[in-house]
Design a protein around this motif. Sequence first.
Motif, PDB file in Angstrom:
ATOM      1  N   LYS A   2       0.833  -1.192   0.000  1.00  0.00           N
ATOM      2  CA  LYS A   2       0.000   0.000   0.000  1.00  0.00           C
ATOM      3  C   LYS A   2       0.870   1.244   0.000  1.00  0.00           C
ATOM      4  O   LYS A   2       1.928   1.273   0.608  1.00  0.00           O
ATOM      5  N   ILE A   3       0.386   2.243  -0.692  1.00  0.00           N
ATOM      6  CA  ILE A   3       1.019   3.555  -0.674  1.00  0.00           C
ATOM      7  C   ILE A   3       0.095   4.475   0.104  1.00  0.00           C
ATOM      8  O   ILE A   3      -1.122   4.431  -0.054  1.00  0.00           O
ATOM      9  N   ASP A   4       0.674   5.299   0.947  1.00  0.00           N
ATOM     10  CA  ASP A   4      -0.098   6.261   1.738  1.00  0.00           C
ATOM     11  C   ASP A   4      -1.014   7.046   0.795  1.00  0.00           C
ATOM     12  O   ASP A   4      -0.551   7.734  -0.117  1.00  0.00           O
ATOM     13  N   LEU A   8      -0.053   9.727  -2.233  1.00  0.00           N
ATOM     14  CA  LEU A   8      -0.414   9.447  -3.616  1.00  0.00           C
ATOM     15  C   LEU A   8      -1.248  10.586  -4.195  1.00  0.00           C
ATOM     16  O   LEU A   8      -1.016  11.036  -5.322  1.00  0.00           O
ATOM     17  N   THR A  22       6.789   4.628 -10.480  1.00  0.00           N
ATOM     18  CA  THR A  22       6.841   3.363  -9.751  1.00  0.00           C
ATOM     19  C   THR A  22       7.538   2.301 -10.584  1.00  0.00           C
ATOM     20  O   THR A  22       8.408   1.584 -10.098  1.00  0.00           O
TER      21      THR A  22
END
Length: 76
Positions: A2-4, A8, A22
């Motif tokens: 997961k990305i914050d 994002l 990415t």
Amino acid sequence: MKIDPKLLEQAREAGLPVERMTEQTLRKALAEYAPYRGLSDEEKAKRWAEDNAEAIKAHREQIEKYGVFGEDLRTW
């Protein structure tokens, strides 16, 4: 993974190409770290020294020629 979400969102609002960044980051990491996978710490150190021998030599030659940056400012 997961990305914050806030991070994002900020990146997208700033117009950053998140997906491309990415992918580029993953490609770079694979290129840099894959050759060291499965090696012991000693083997990694040896391989790193071999891979960077030319840069290390150039750095040492530069120090011999010009000295260490800021050496003239030392008070100790």
